[in-house]
Design a protein around this motif. Sequence first.
Motif, mmCIF file in Angstrom:
data_model
loop_
_atom_site.group_PDB
_atom_site.id
_atom_site.type_symbol
_atom_site.label_atom_id
_atom_site.label_comp_id
_atom_site.label_asym_id
_atom_site.label_seq_id
_atom_site.Cartn_x
_atom_site.Cartn_y
_atom_site.Cartn_z
ATOM 1 N N LYS A 44 55.112 56.274 42.034
ATOM 2 C CA LYS A 44 55.198 54.815 42.125
ATOM 3 C C LYS A 44 54.445 54.208 40.941
ATOM 4 C CE LYS A 44 55.653 54.775 47.153
ATOM 5 N NZ LYS A 44 55.143 54.265 48.438
ATOM 6 N N VAL A 45 54.900 54.545 39.755
ATOM 7 C CA VAL A 45 54.165 54.182 38.547
ATOM 8 C C VAL A 45 54.114 52.669 38.352
ATOM 9 C CG1 VAL A 45 56.229 54.446 37.088
ATOM 10 C CG2 VAL A 45 53.941 54.655 36.076
ATOM 11 N N SER A 46 55.174 51.968 38.721
ATOM 12 C CA SER A 46 55.149 50.511 38.551
ATOM 13 C C SER A 46 54.114 49.876 39.472
ATOM 14 C CB SER A 46 56.535 49.928 38.822
ATOM 15 O OG SER A 46 56.962 50.217 40.139
ATOM 16 N N ASP A 47 54.010 50.373 40.707
ATOM 17 C CA ASP A 47 52.987 49.878 41.619
ATOM 18 C C ASP A 47 51.591 50.199 41.100
ATOM 19 O OD1 ASP A 47 54.830 48.838 43.331
ATOM 20 O OD2 ASP A 47 54.674 50.409 44.842
ATOM 21 N N LEU A 48 51.453 51.384 40.524
ATOM 22 C CA LEU A 48 50.144 51.803 40.030
ATOM 23 C C LEU A 48 49.635 50.862 38.944
ATOM 24 C CD1 LEU A 48 48.068 54.123 40.416
ATOM 25 C CD2 LEU A 48 49.136 55.239 38.457
ATOM 26 N N PHE A 49 50.484 50.564 37.982
ATOM 27 C CA PHE A 49 50.034 49.704 36.887
ATOM 28 C C PHE A 49 49.951 48.243 37.312
ATOM 29 C CE2 PHE A 49 51.284 53.439 34.406
ATOM 30 C CZ PHE A 49 50.148 53.582 33.628
ATOM 31 N N ALA A 50 50.800 47.827 38.262
ATOM 32 C CA ALA A 50 50.677 46.470 38.790
ATOM 33 C C ALA A 50 49.355 46.311 39.537
ATOM 34 C CB ALA A 50 51.856 46.153 39.699
ATOM 35 N N SER A 52 46.669 47.980 38.983
ATOM 36 C CA SER A 52 45.562 48.046 38.024
ATOM 37 C C SER A 52 45.280 46.696 37.385
ATOM 38 C CB SER A 52 45.877 49.074 36.935
ATOM 39 O OG SER A 52 46.872 48.599 36.036
ATOM 40 N N ARG A 53 46.276 45.785 37.418
ATOM 41 C CA ARG A 53 46.091 44.451 36.843
ATOM 42 C C ARG A 53 45.761 43.399 37.898
ATOM 43 N NH1 ARG A 53 50.791 46.353 34.136
ATOM 44 N NH2 ARG A 53 52.108 45.111 35.536
ATOM 45 N N THR A 54 45.538 43.863 39.147
ATOM 46 C CA THR A 54 45.235 42.957 40.250
ATOM 47 C C THR A 54 43.743 42.963 40.522
ATOM 48 O OG1 THR A 54 47.377 43.469 41.239
ATOM 49 C CG2 THR A 54 45.747 42.426 42.665
ATOM 50 N N ASN A 55 43.199 41.784 40.781
ATOM 51 C CA ASN A 55 41.772 41.670 41.085
ATOM 52 C C ASN A 55 41.546 41.668 42.592
ATOM 53 O OD1 ASN A 55 41.026 41.408 38.344
ATOM 54 N ND2 ASN A 55 41.553 39.227 38.394
ATOM 55 N N GLY A 56 40.317 41.961 42.988
ATOM 56 C CA GLY A 56 39.949 41.879 44.394
ATOM 57 C C GLY A 56 39.853 43.233 45.060
ATOM 58 N N ILE A 57 39.732 43.189 46.395
ATOM 59 C CA ILE A 57 39.604 44.391 47.221
ATOM 60 C C ILE A 57 40.706 44.372 48.265
ATOM 61 C CG2 ILE A 57 38.139 45.666 48.839
ATOM 62 C CD1 ILE A 57 35.723 44.388 47.554
ATOM 63 N N SER A 58 41.380 45.491 48.432
ATOM 64 C CA SER A 58 42.359 45.612 49.507
ATOM 65 C C SER A 58 41.843 46.632 50.506
ATOM 66 C CB SER A 58 43.721 46.048 48.958
ATOM 67 O OG SER A 58 43.635 47.328 48.384
ATOM 68 N N ILE A 59 41.915 46.275 51.778
ATOM 69 C CA ILE A 59 41.479 47.170 52.848
ATOM 70 C C ILE A 59 42.710 47.601 53.626
ATOM 71 C CG2 ILE A 59 40.083 47.405 54.924
ATOM 72 C CD1 ILE A 59 38.199 45.320 53.803
ATOM 73 N N HIS A 233 41.774 48.646 40.967
ATOM 74 C CA HIS A 233 41.897 47.327 40.337
ATOM 75 C C HIS A 233 41.062 47.193 39.068
ATOM 76 C CE1 HIS A 233 44.186 46.350 43.771
ATOM 77 N NE2 HIS A 233 43.193 46.108 44.602
ATOM 78 N N ALA A 234 40.465 48.319 38.621
ATOM 79 C CA ALA A 234 39.593 48.262 37.445
ATOM 80 C C ALA A 234 40.328 48.535 36.144
ATOM 81 C CB ALA A 234 38.447 49.258 37.613
ATOM 82 N N GLY A 235 41.657 48.481 36.146
ATOM 83 C CA GLY A 235 42.442 48.722 34.944
ATOM 84 C C GLY A 235 43.233 50.007 35.047
ATOM 85 N N PRO A 236 44.103 50.283 34.073
ATOM 86 C CA PRO A 236 44.954 51.479 34.128
ATOM 87 C C PRO A 236 44.183 52.789 34.269
ATOM 88 C CG PRO A 236 45.749 49.968 32.455
ATOM 89 C CD PRO A 236 44.436 49.405 32.935
#
Length: 271
Positions: A44-50, A52-59, A233-236
Amino acid sequence: MAEPSAGPSADAPPAPEPIVERTFAHLSRLLPLALVPLATALLKVSDLFAASRTNGISIRASFPVYRYDLWSFVESPTGGGLSVSLPFGTLEPVLLFVPLLGAYVVVSGALSAGYFGAIAEGITTGRFDFAAGVRRFGVRMILLEAIVIVALAAVFLPLLVVPPLFVVAILAALVLSYLFFPTAYVLVLEDRDIRSAALRARDLVGEHKPIGFFLSVAVVTALCSVPLSLLTHAGPAGALLAAVVAAPLGLAFNVATALKVTEMADVETVE
């Protein structure tokens, strides 16, 4: 005359070790299998890089239904909230990329066949053969994944027209997830067909009522999701590292679940 024993009877079987200790006892031998959750996360490479460009925390709290990887702990940019760790947890790929999804089902099912087959063999014999698992269980695992995704689509697509029923559908999915979560494990541990494995899984859950284990896994995955989401979320580079870290962690959850199912099904394991 012999003194009465103050301790347990010598004939009494030893108490089983806690499942966490047993999991880590098997994990070092099964560690090469962590390449599977790593591969499925990177597919799921597109999800992975998307992400990586998202801020915040997901639980994300994931139940022990299927294979764990990074996306069992971290929400993809298209997801949100509490989720059930079923294959292909979102429906958008079905709507937009049907041919790609079909190819993914085949690849993912083949990987799952080798993965779950190797886990079952590893904890019951002390050795494993990934390729043999693919040959033996490949068709059944591919069909199982296809059945699940078709069932999800059949249930949730009509709810796009009637959104208030969505909450009811989620609750129903949680109940069904609990009732049938041992299915994939029973399929490989007892070499059953899909229907027989599902019925056997339901009977085991009804008999043993492992609700504590089921909910405990959800709580622990939610706790693990916090640092993993921060890393993702800390980048690629962080996202790739998160996928690497999540791979052995996901394997540990799958091994623990397999061991729980062996207890319920009275299948002998090696230590």
